[in-house]
Design a protein around this motif. Structure first.
Motif, PDB file in Angstrom:
ATOM      1  N   HIS A   1      -5.112  30.572  -2.221  1.00  0.00           N
ATOM      2  CA  HIS A   1      -5.849  31.135  -3.356  1.00  0.00           C
ATOM      3  C   HIS A   1      -5.269  32.509  -3.740  1.00  0.00           C
ATOM      4  O   HIS A   1      -5.182  33.404  -2.902  1.00  0.00           O
ATOM      5  CB  HIS A   1      -7.327  31.283  -2.968  1.00  0.00           C
ATOM      6  N   PRO A   2      -4.841  32.709  -5.018  1.00  0.00           N
ATOM      7  CA  PRO A   2      -4.200  33.986  -5.366  1.00  0.00           C
ATOM      8  C   PRO A   2      -5.147  35.184  -5.285  1.00  0.00           C
ATOM      9  O   PRO A   2      -4.693  36.326  -5.186  1.00  0.00           O
ATOM     10  CB  PRO A   2      -3.716  33.779  -6.803  1.00  0.00           C
ATOM     11  N   PHE A   3      -6.475  34.918  -5.337  1.00  0.00           N
ATOM     12  CA  PHE A   3      -7.412  36.046  -5.287  1.00  0.00           C
ATOM     13  C   PHE A   3      -8.229  36.032  -3.997  1.00  0.00           C
ATOM     14  O   PHE A   3      -9.420  36.354  -3.992  1.00  0.00           O
ATOM     15  CB  PHE A   3      -8.317  36.035  -6.530  1.00  0.00           C
ATOM     16  N   SER A   4      -7.583  35.627  -2.937  1.00  0.00           N
ATOM     17  CA  SER A   4      -8.185  35.591  -1.591  1.00  0.00           C
ATOM     18  C   SER A   4      -9.536  34.886  -1.601  1.00  0.00           C
ATOM     19  O   SER A   4     -10.490  35.336  -0.970  1.00  0.00           O
ATOM     20  CB  SER A   4      -8.342  37.022  -1.048  1.00  0.00           C
ATOM     21  N   GLY A   5      -9.635  33.819  -2.373  1.00  0.00           N
ATOM     22  CA  GLY A   5     -10.852  32.995  -2.372  1.00  0.00           C
ATOM     23  C   GLY A   5     -11.946  33.513  -3.296  1.00  0.00           C
ATOM     24  O   GLY A   5     -12.995  32.889  -3.423  1.00  0.00           O
TER      25      GLY A   5
ATOM     26  N   GLU B   1     -10.545  32.592 -18.843  1.00  0.00           N
ATOM     27  CA  GLU B   1     -11.381  32.356 -17.657  1.00  0.00           C
ATOM     28  C   GLU B   1     -11.431  30.856 -17.345  1.00  0.00           C
ATOM     29  O   GLU B   1     -11.266  30.439 -16.194  1.00  0.00           O
ATOM     30  CB  GLU B   1     -12.796  32.881 -17.918  1.00  0.00           C
ATOM     31  N   LYS B   2     -11.638  30.067 -18.396  1.00  0.00           N
ATOM     32  CA  LYS B   2     -11.746  28.618 -18.193  1.00  0.00           C
ATOM     33  C   LYS B   2     -10.449  28.056 -17.614  1.00  0.00           C
ATOM     34  O   LYS B   2     -10.458  27.286 -16.654  1.00  0.00           O
ATOM     35  CB  LYS B   2     -12.025  27.935 -19.543  1.00  0.00           C
ATOM     36  N   ASP B   3      -9.329  28.498 -18.221  1.00  0.00           N
ATOM     37  CA  ASP B   3      -8.020  28.008 -17.758  1.00  0.00           C
ATOM     38  C   ASP B   3      -7.782  28.402 -16.303  1.00  0.00           C
ATOM     39  O   ASP B   3      -7.359  27.580 -15.485  1.00  0.00           O
ATOM     40  CB  ASP B   3      -6.895  28.605 -18.607  1.00  0.00           C
ATOM     41  N   VAL B   4      -8.048  29.674 -15.994  1.00  0.00           N
ATOM     42  CA  VAL B   4      -7.787  30.152 -14.626  1.00  0.00           C
ATOM     43  C   VAL B   4      -8.676  29.384 -13.654  1.00  0.00           C
ATOM     44  O   VAL B   4      -8.210  28.889 -12.620  1.00  0.00           O
ATOM     45  CB  VAL B   4      -8.046  31.681 -14.522  1.00  0.00           C
ATOM     46  N   LYS B   5      -9.945  29.223 -14.003  1.00  0.00           N
ATOM     47  CA  LYS B   5     -10.866  28.532 -13.085  1.00  0.00           C
ATOM     48  C   LYS B   5     -10.420  27.095 -12.868  1.00  0.00           C
ATOM     49  O   LYS B   5     -10.487  26.576 -11.764  1.00  0.00           O
ATOM     50  CB  LYS B   5     -12.285  28.547 -13.659  1.00  0.00           C
ATOM     51  N   SER B   6      -9.974  26.440 -13.931  1.00  0.00           N
ATOM     52  CA  SER B   6      -9.607  25.035 -13.754  1.00  0.00           C
ATOM     53  C   SER B   6      -8.370  24.909 -12.861  1.00  0.00           C
ATOM     54  O   SER B   6      -8.271  23.982 -12.065  1.00  0.00           O
ATOM     55  CB  SER B   6      -9.461  24.325 -15.098  1.00  0.00           C
ATOM     56  N   VAL B   7      -7.439  25.861 -12.967  1.00  0.00           N
ATOM     57  CA  VAL B   7      -6.274  25.812 -12.064  1.00  0.00           C
ATOM     58  C   VAL B   7      -6.725  26.087 -10.627  1.00  0.00           C
ATOM     59  O   VAL B   7      -6.290  25.418  -9.682  1.00  0.00           O
ATOM     60  CB  VAL B   7      -5.190  26.834 -12.494  1.00  0.00           C
ATOM     61  N   LEU B   8      -7.630  27.044 -10.464  1.00  0.00           N
ATOM     62  CA  LEU B   8      -8.040  27.446  -9.113  1.00  0.00           C
ATOM     63  C   LEU B   8      -8.838  26.346  -8.395  1.00  0.00           C
ATOM     64  O   LEU B   8      -8.884  26.328  -7.166  1.00  0.00           O
ATOM     65  CB  LEU B   8      -8.847  28.743  -9.154  1.00  0.00           C
ATOM     66  N   GLU B   9      -9.436  25.459  -9.177  1.00  0.00           N
ATOM     67  CA  GLU B   9     -10.229  24.374  -8.565  1.00  0.00           C
ATOM     68  C   GLU B   9      -9.414  23.534  -7.584  1.00  0.00           C
ATOM     69  O   GLU B   9      -9.904  23.089  -6.569  1.00  0.00           O
ATOM     70  CB  GLU B   9     -10.765  23.452  -9.670  1.00  0.00           C
TER      71      GLU B   9
ATOM     72  N   ASP C   1       7.512  30.688  -5.615  1.00  0.00           N
ATOM     73  CA  ASP C   1       6.653  29.533  -5.321  1.00  0.00           C
ATOM     74  C   ASP C   1       5.260  29.976  -4.839  1.00  0.00           C
ATOM     75  O   ASP C   1       4.513  29.196  -4.277  1.00  0.00           O
ATOM     76  CB  ASP C   1       7.321  28.655  -4.249  1.00  0.00           C
ATOM     77  N   SER C   2       4.921  31.240  -5.072  1.00  0.00           N
ATOM     78  CA  SER C   2       3.638  31.754  -4.587  1.00  0.00           C
ATOM     79  C   SER C   2       2.482  31.211  -5.427  1.00  0.00           C
ATOM     80  O   SER C   2       2.685  30.759  -6.558  1.00  0.00           O
ATOM     81  CB  SER C   2       3.638  33.280  -4.654  1.00  0.00           C
ATOM     82  N   PRO C   3       1.254  31.262  -4.883  1.00  0.00           N
ATOM     83  CA  PRO C   3       0.094  30.818  -5.676  1.00  0.00           C
ATOM     84  C   PRO C   3      -0.020  31.581  -7.003  1.00  0.00           C
ATOM     85  O   PRO C   3      -0.375  30.995  -8.019  1.00  0.00           O
ATOM     86  CB  PRO C   3      -1.091  31.138  -4.766  1.00  0.00           C
ATOM     87  N   LEU C   4       0.337  32.861  -6.996  1.00  0.00           N
ATOM     88  CA  LEU C   4       0.250  33.629  -8.243  1.00  0.00           C
ATOM     89  C   LEU C   4       1.230  33.064  -9.273  1.00  0.00           C
ATOM     90  O   LEU C   4       0.887  32.904 -10.454  1.00  0.00           O
ATOM     91  CB  LEU C   4       0.558  35.116  -7.990  1.00  0.00           C
ATOM     92  N   SER C   5       2.432  32.748  -8.792  1.00  0.00           N
ATOM     93  CA  SER C   5       3.438  32.213  -9.700  1.00  0.00           C
ATOM     94  C   SER C   5       2.974  30.870 -10.281  1.00  0.00           C
ATOM     95  O   SER C   5       3.131  30.600 -11.473  1.00  0.00           O
ATOM     96  CB  SER C   5       4.756  32.060  -8.941  1.00  0.00           C
ATOM     97  N   GLN C   6       2.370  30.032  -9.420  1.00  0.00           N
ATOM     98  CA  GLN C   6       1.861  28.733  -9.896  1.00  0.00           C
ATOM     99  C   GLN C   6       0.806  28.950 -10.978  1.00  0.00           C
ATOM    100  O   GLN C   6       0.784  28.274 -12.001  1.00  0.00           O
ATOM    101  CB  GLN C   6       1.227  27.924  -8.744  1.00  0.00           C
ATOM    102  N   LEU C   7      -0.042  29.936 -10.724  1.00  0.00           N
ATOM    103  CA  LEU C   7      -1.116  30.220 -11.681  1.00  0.00           C
ATOM    104  C   LEU C   7      -0.529  30.695 -13.021  1.00  0.00           C
ATOM    105  O   LEU C   7      -0.894  30.195 -14.086  1.00  0.00           O
ATOM    106  CB  LEU C   7      -2.045  31.304 -11.100  1.00  0.00           C
ATOM    107  N   VAL C   8       0.411  31.636 -12.934  1.00  0.00           N
ATOM    108  CA  VAL C   8       1.022  32.184 -14.150  1.00  0.00           C
ATOM    109  C   VAL C   8       1.707  31.079 -14.952  1.00  0.00           C
ATOM    110  O   VAL C   8       1.625  31.036 -16.177  1.00  0.00           O
ATOM    111  CB  VAL C   8       2.015  33.311 -13.777  1.00  0.00           C
ATOM    112  N   LYS C   9       2.353  30.126 -14.214  1.00  0.00           N
ATOM    113  CA  LYS C   9       3.062  29.051 -14.910  1.00  0.00           C
ATOM    114  C   LYS C   9       2.092  28.116 -15.629  1.00  0.00           C
ATOM    115  O   LYS C   9       2.387  27.586 -16.680  1.00  0.00           O
ATOM    116  CB  LYS C   9       3.870  28.221 -13.905  1.00  0.00           C
ATOM    117  N   ARG C  10       0.918  27.920 -15.025  1.00  0.00           N
ATOM    118  CA  ARG C  10       0.008  26.918 -15.589  1.00  0.00           C
ATOM    119  C   ARG C  10      -0.991  27.469 -16.599  1.00  0.00           C
ATOM    120  O   ARG C  10      -1.650  26.715 -17.306  1.00  0.00           O
ATOM    121  CB  ARG C  10      -0.732  26.215 -14.442  1.00  0.00           C
TER     122      ARG C  10
END
Ligand SMILES: C[S@@+](CC[C@H](N)C(=O)[O-])C[C@H]1O[C@@H](n2cnc3c(N)ncnc32)[C@H](O)[C@@H]1O
Length: 494
Positions: free
Chosen positions: A214-218, A199-207, A111-120
């Protein structure tokens, strides 16, 4: 222990999308002056050998990290090491990979932020591993900082080359219809576009992510930092079979192996990686004795120069696994055959019976090579649009020979009877040989470019092109040699 600067270094490379016929990502070098000829992420990286030992790994006392010349850094013997010696042993916990588990301290939480990112974010296991590496690079206090601080600050692989250098590869396309999907510019373009979309996908999830999650410490990530991570994975990760369901149930997953990944490639390596099942360790063991100052080498695989170039940023001279992919293009082959003096070539307009043999021969060959159903192949073969290989271990793709058997014969029976060795004779009539003359630059010109003062990326591009030409010339010689030993009656009725 990671220093605070570790988290600030994520953005040393920035994206600069070039809108030319090809696209590439440009590095912007970190302003920090590096002590090494091969700049590493940290200007003064931590002692990797000492870290591996402290963390429970083993490093042979006669091994050190040294300058491997144009190969970058390398693991080298400081004194003679006998055959069969254990060189490096890494416990499981020192292998950097993606693993999801609630209980295991070395794994990432499901359930970590990284896992959420990878899933999305859609991507391959290699991209997921790249995200993991970026996360560890950004994290203050990461266990992996001593390893990451020793990674190259930038990678000399084609996605980071200039449009000009990529054009050097485009010129190869002029040489008889290279299969487009395998051309270097096509691959570079595809990879760059993927990174920009990623990049676009990752940024939109991170928004939507809370700063604390934040998986990349902000820190911001962009196509270039993602490109750095993907390149680190493509050029350094080993594919290992995973054993636990958390790992991905039996699949091959990319794993980064600190220190072991300082070994450079050789098709004749002096070391191998083995798994020590009982102790759950990965070992590097010497296959031969290794003399003082000789680098420890591993075999990265039987790859073509295209793969070495795209994934690792180097090219192997006289690579026995290299080949070119050609499109079976009747019109081009007719033109080439006329230029070579082959009487009445009919590659572009075979008769009905020739077409039949052609299809069945190609089916047969394709069945051997492919698990694709014949139904799917039918439209391909009936349009006579097939891809064939030249080079590699088999030298000549049987499908091309089968096509020649049918098309260069005016006798149905003879065509059906003739065997593959007979067909070799046809190659000497050189439906492709005149194409060599169409190389935009001659071999000697390439050799003289390489002697000049050129950038690393130009050197790689020209070296790649030169190696392809040498391989084709070598192939021509081999075919000519085979024709000379054939008896006269073996030639087809033409
Ligand atoms: C797994 S790393 C090996 C360690 C690397 N030399 C370093 O400085 O970190 C793979 C990279 O080493 C270099 N390399 C490895 N084998 C090579 C070879 N046979 N020829 C040229 N470069 C090589 C390439 O830059 C490649 O991407």
């Amino acid at each position: 222990m990671a220093s605070a600067t570790a988290s600030k270094l994520l953005l040393t490379a920035t994206a600069d999308f070039l809108s030319s016929s090809t696209c590439s990502l440009r590095h912007r070098r970190a302003l920090a002056v590096s002590a090494s000829r091969y700049p590493r992420i940290a200007p003064f990286p931590q002692d990797l050998v000492g870290w591996v030992k402290r963390e429970g790994g083993f490093v042979h006392p006669k091994l050190k990290i040294a300058d491997g010349g144009e190969y970058g850094l390398t693991l080298v013997a400081s004194e003679d090491i006998p055959r069969g010696s254990r060189l490096v042993a890494l416990p499981e916990r020192l292998t950097l990979r993606l693993r999801w588990s609630q209980d295991d301290d070395c794994a990432d939480r499901p359930d970590s932020p990284l896992s959420q990112l990878v899933k999305r974010v859609p991507g391959t296991v290699g991209n997921e591993m790249g995200l993991k590496l970026l996360q560890e690079r950004a994290k203050t206090g990461s266990l992996w900082w001593p390893y990451i601080s020793n990674l190259p600050e930038a990678f000399d692989i084609p996605i980071f080359f200039s449009g000009e250098d990529i054009k050097t590869y485009s010129m190869l396309l002029l040489f008889i219809s290279f299969k487009h999907a395998f051309s270097i510019p096509y691959q570079v373009n595809k990879r760059c576009r993927f990174l920009l979309a990623f990049e676009k996908d990752v940024k939109s999830v991170l928004e939507d992510v809370d700063p604390g999650d934040h998986p990349f410490s902000g820190q911001d990530v962009n196509a270039s930092s993602l490109g750095w991570a993907m390149s680190a994975v493509s050029s350094r990760a080993f594919r290992l079979r995973c054993k636990t369901p958390q790992d991905g149930s039996g699949a091959d997953v990319p794993v980064l192996l600190p220190l072991i990944d300082m070994c450079n490639h050789s098709f004749n390596p002096n070391a191998v990686i083995v798994e020590e099942k009982d102790n759950q360790k990965l070992l590097v063991v010497s296959k031969t004795s290794i003399e003082t100052d000789v680098p420890v080498t591993l075999n990265y695989g039987s790859l073509t120069n295209d793969f070495f170039l795209l994934d690792y940023g180097f090219v192997i001279s006289s690579n026995p696994h290299d080949h070119v992919e050609l499109k079976y293009d009747g019109v081009l082959l007719d033109a080439a055959a006329i230029a070579a003096g082959v009487p009445s070539p009919s590659f572009s307009s075979p008769t009905e019976w020739q077409r039949e043999i052609l299809s069945s021969s190609i089916y047969m060959e394709m069945e051997l090579f492919s698990s694709v159903s014949l139904k799917m192949l039918r439209p391909l073969t009936s349009a006579l649009l097939v891809q064939v290989n030249l080079g590699g271990e088999e030298k000549v793709d049987g499908r091309l020979l089968a096509a020649f058997r049918a098309v260069l014969s005016d006798d149905r029976e003879a065509a059906q009877k003739s065997d593959l060795s007979t067909l070799m004779s046809l190659s000497a009539e050189a439906p492709w040989e005149p194409q060599l003359r169409h190389f935009p630059t001659k071999i000697m010109e390439d050799e003289s470019i390489l002697k000049g003062d050129i950038s690393e990326s130009t050197r790689l591009a020209v070296e790649f092109r030169l190696q392809k030409k040498l391989m084709i010339v070598d192939l021509m010689r081999e075919l000519t040699r085979r024709v000379k030993v054939l008896p006269k009656e073996a030639f087809l009725n033409r």
